[in-house]
Design a protein around this motif. Structure first.
Motif, PDB file in Angstrom:
ATOM      1  N   ASP A 154      -0.250  70.111  63.861  1.00  0.00           N
ATOM      2  CA  ASP A 154       0.303  68.767  63.932  1.00  0.00           C
ATOM      3  C   ASP A 154       1.266  68.517  62.776  1.00  0.00           C
ATOM      4  OD1 ASP A 154      -1.271  68.333  66.124  1.00  0.00           O
ATOM      5  OD2 ASP A 154      -2.793  67.194  65.048  1.00  0.00           O
ATOM      6  N   THR A 155       2.210  67.623  63.015  1.00  0.00           N
ATOM      7  CA  THR A 155       3.171  67.243  61.986  1.00  0.00           C
ATOM      8  C   THR A 155       3.220  65.735  61.886  1.00  0.00           C
ATOM      9  OG1 THR A 155       4.536  69.187  62.475  1.00  0.00           O
ATOM     10  CG2 THR A 155       5.583  67.407  61.245  1.00  0.00           C
ATOM     11  N   ILE A 156       3.124  65.257  60.670  1.00  0.00           N
ATOM     12  CA  ILE A 156       3.325  63.834  60.430  1.00  0.00           C
ATOM     13  C   ILE A 156       4.703  63.700  59.797  1.00  0.00           C
ATOM     14  CG2 ILE A 156       2.218  63.820  58.163  1.00  0.00           C
ATOM     15  CD1 ILE A 156       1.130  61.026  58.941  1.00  0.00           C
ATOM     16  N   ILE A 157       5.488  62.796  60.334  1.00  0.00           N
ATOM     17  CA  ILE A 157       6.845  62.572  59.837  1.00  0.00           C
ATOM     18  C   ILE A 157       6.869  61.187  59.197  1.00  0.00           C
ATOM     19  CG2 ILE A 157       9.293  62.477  60.414  1.00  0.00           C
ATOM     20  CD1 ILE A 157       8.458  63.951  63.090  1.00  0.00           C
ATOM     21  N   LEU A 158       7.125  61.153  57.908  1.00  0.00           N
ATOM     22  CA  LEU A 158       7.214  59.893  57.177  1.00  0.00           C
ATOM     23  C   LEU A 158       8.672  59.445  57.197  1.00  0.00           C
ATOM     24  CD1 LEU A 158       5.086  60.988  54.098  1.00  0.00           C
ATOM     25  CD2 LEU A 158       4.302  59.662  56.081  1.00  0.00           C
ATOM     26  N   LEU A 159       8.938  58.270  57.728  1.00  0.00           N
ATOM     27  CA  LEU A 159      10.308  57.766  57.824  1.00  0.00           C
ATOM     28  C   LEU A 159      10.449  56.470  57.047  1.00  0.00           C
ATOM     29  CD1 LEU A 159      13.202  57.719  59.031  1.00  0.00           C
ATOM     30  CD2 LEU A 159      12.221  56.462  60.980  1.00  0.00           C
ATOM     31  N   TYR A 160      11.389  56.470  56.126  1.00  0.00           N
ATOM     32  CA  TYR A 160      11.749  55.259  55.391  1.00  0.00           C
ATOM     33  C   TYR A 160      13.194  54.939  55.734  1.00  0.00           C
ATOM     34  CZ  TYR A 160      12.649  51.944  51.652  1.00  0.00           C
ATOM     35  OH  TYR A 160      12.979  50.814  50.952  1.00  0.00           O
ATOM     36  N   VAL A 161      13.459  53.684  56.063  1.00  0.00           N
ATOM     37  CA  VAL A 161      14.822  53.270  56.389  1.00  0.00           C
ATOM     38  C   VAL A 161      15.328  52.334  55.304  1.00  0.00           C
ATOM     39  CG1 VAL A 161      16.334  52.193  58.090  1.00  0.00           C
ATOM     40  CG2 VAL A 161      14.323  53.477  58.862  1.00  0.00           C
ATOM     41  N   ARG A 162      16.386  52.786  54.614  1.00  0.00           N
ATOM     42  CA  ARG A 162      17.013  51.957  53.584  1.00  0.00           C
ATOM     43  C   ARG A 162      18.085  51.084  54.234  1.00  0.00           C
ATOM     44  NH1 ARG A 162      20.377  53.863  49.718  1.00  0.00           N
ATOM     45  NH2 ARG A 162      21.405  55.531  50.818  1.00  0.00           N
ATOM     46  N   PRO A 163      18.290  49.901  53.701  1.00  0.00           N
ATOM     47  CA  PRO A 163      19.371  49.067  54.237  1.00  0.00           C
ATOM     48  C   PRO A 163      20.729  49.698  53.917  1.00  0.00           C
ATOM     49  CG  PRO A 163      18.348  48.011  52.330  1.00  0.00           C
ATOM     50  CD  PRO A 163      17.552  49.250  52.629  1.00  0.00           C
ATOM     51  N   ASP A 202      12.839  56.768  47.357  1.00  0.00           N
ATOM     52  CA  ASP A 202      12.159  57.925  46.768  1.00  0.00           C
ATOM     53  C   ASP A 202      10.719  57.589  46.378  1.00  0.00           C
ATOM     54  OD1 ASP A 202      14.482  59.398  47.055  1.00  0.00           O
ATOM     55  OD2 ASP A 202      15.078  59.242  44.943  1.00  0.00           O
ATOM     56  N   ALA A 203      10.533  56.420  45.774  1.00  0.00           N
ATOM     57  CA  ALA A 203       9.186  56.019  45.342  1.00  0.00           C
ATOM     58  C   ALA A 203       8.262  55.812  46.541  1.00  0.00           C
ATOM     59  CB  ALA A 203       9.263  54.741  44.506  1.00  0.00           C
ATOM     60  N   VAL A 204       8.765  55.184  47.596  1.00  0.00           N
ATOM     61  CA  VAL A 204       7.937  54.914  48.773  1.00  0.00           C
ATOM     62  C   VAL A 204       7.529  56.216  49.460  1.00  0.00           C
ATOM     63  CG1 VAL A 204       7.938  53.907  51.096  1.00  0.00           C
ATOM     64  CG2 VAL A 204       8.801  52.576  49.165  1.00  0.00           C
ATOM     65  N   VAL A 259       9.491  64.522  55.526  1.00  0.00           N
ATOM     66  CA  VAL A 259       9.941  63.252  54.980  1.00  0.00           C
ATOM     67  C   VAL A 259      11.389  63.045  55.398  1.00  0.00           C
ATOM     68  CG1 VAL A 259      10.434  61.974  52.861  1.00  0.00           C
ATOM     69  CG2 VAL A 259       8.367  63.369  53.007  1.00  0.00           C
ATOM     70  N   LYS A 260      11.661  61.880  55.957  1.00  0.00           N
ATOM     71  CA  LYS A 260      13.018  61.531  56.372  1.00  0.00           C
ATOM     72  C   LYS A 260      13.362  60.170  55.786  1.00  0.00           C
ATOM     73  CE  LYS A 260      13.324  65.075  59.153  1.00  0.00           C
ATOM     74  NZ  LYS A 260      14.149  66.198  58.842  1.00  0.00           N
ATOM     75  N   VAL A 261      14.551  60.066  55.235  1.00  0.00           N
ATOM     76  CA  VAL A 261      15.077  58.791  54.764  1.00  0.00           C
ATOM     77  C   VAL A 261      16.375  58.562  55.512  1.00  0.00           C
ATOM     78  CG1 VAL A 261      15.956  57.466  52.797  1.00  0.00           C
ATOM     79  CG2 VAL A 261      14.011  59.023  52.485  1.00  0.00           C
ATOM     80  N   ALA A 262      16.480  57.415  56.155  1.00  0.00           N
ATOM     81  CA  ALA A 262      17.682  57.080  56.918  1.00  0.00           C
ATOM     82  C   ALA A 262      18.232  55.758  56.401  1.00  0.00           C
ATOM     83  CB  ALA A 262      17.345  56.989  58.400  1.00  0.00           C
ATOM     84  N   VAL A 263      19.464  55.471  56.793  1.00  0.00           N
ATOM     85  CA  VAL A 263      20.138  54.255  56.345  1.00  0.00           C
ATOM     86  C   VAL A 263      20.569  53.448  57.558  1.00  0.00           C
ATOM     87  CG1 VAL A 263      22.116  53.338  55.065  1.00  0.00           C
ATOM     88  CG2 VAL A 263      20.984  55.422  54.274  1.00  0.00           C
ATOM     89  N   GLY A 264      20.333  52.128  57.501  1.00  0.00           N
ATOM     90  CA  GLY A 264      20.781  51.249  58.573  1.00  0.00           C
ATOM     91  C   GLY A 264      19.774  50.153  58.849  1.00  0.00           C
TER      92      GLY A 264
END
Length: 174
Positions: A44-53, A85-87, A113-118
């Motif tokens: 299994d894979t857990i994908i952590l996604l944070y979306v920055r404004p 980054d902290a989150v 870990v994925k960080v996206a913008v929007g």
């Protein structure tokens, strides 16, 4: 859901967890780990996604009339990156600690870990599709009717628009 009320996902699951700075987000991640990875996590894979404004695109003049939008925009963007980054670091540590607590090498949890913008609403739905998520897990901030009507709800939007099943973990206050 199966007959015991458990959410059944196939082996090699890809579970996208939307994370942010809130306690509700941490609660949703903890619930996801306890529910899906306690029984069997192999493959299994857990994908952590944070979306920055998105960075602001306006100009600001100081008292002397000089334009310093680039400096302001740069500072805001730098701060936004630091928060992201902290989150994701906190969320990743939570996954690592949970995996160690399990103490079972056969149930190794893969974490991306994925960080996206929007705009969080649309980006979360797009990323769920792009990353091949079998399930989207997110917390609910527990906004009442009026706040939800004024501010909108990311979880409500994702519930209606995501291409995969969405599981919303209610806050303990709700």
């Amino acid at each position: 859901m199966d007959m015991d009320g458990e959410v059944a996902l196939p082996e090699g699951r890809r579970i996208l967890v939307a994370v942010d700075e809130s306690d509700e987000s941490v609660q949703a991640l903890r619930w996801c780990l306890a529910t899906f990875f306690a029984a069997r996590g192999a493959g299994d894979t857990i994908i952590l996604l944070y979306v920055r404004p998105a960075p602001p695109t306006y100009s600001v003049l100081d008292a002397s009339g000089y334009l310093f939008a680039d400096e302001v925009t740069s500072a805001i963007d730098r701060y936004s990156r630091e928060v992201a980054d902290a989150v994701v670091e906190k969320a990743h540590k939570l996954c690592t600690l949970y995996s160690k607590e399990m103490g079972d090498d056969d149930h190794e949890m893969k974490v991306e870990v994925k960080v996206a913008v929007g705009d969080a609403r649309s980006v979360i739905c797009q990323m769920a599709d792009k990353l091949g998520a079998g399930l989207l897990v997110m917390g609910s901030h527990g906004y009442g009717f009026f706040k939800r009507a004024l501010l909108g709800s990311v979880s409500d939007y994702c519930l209606r628009n995501a291409s995969c099943p969405v599981l919303i973990v209610k806050s303990q206050h709700e």
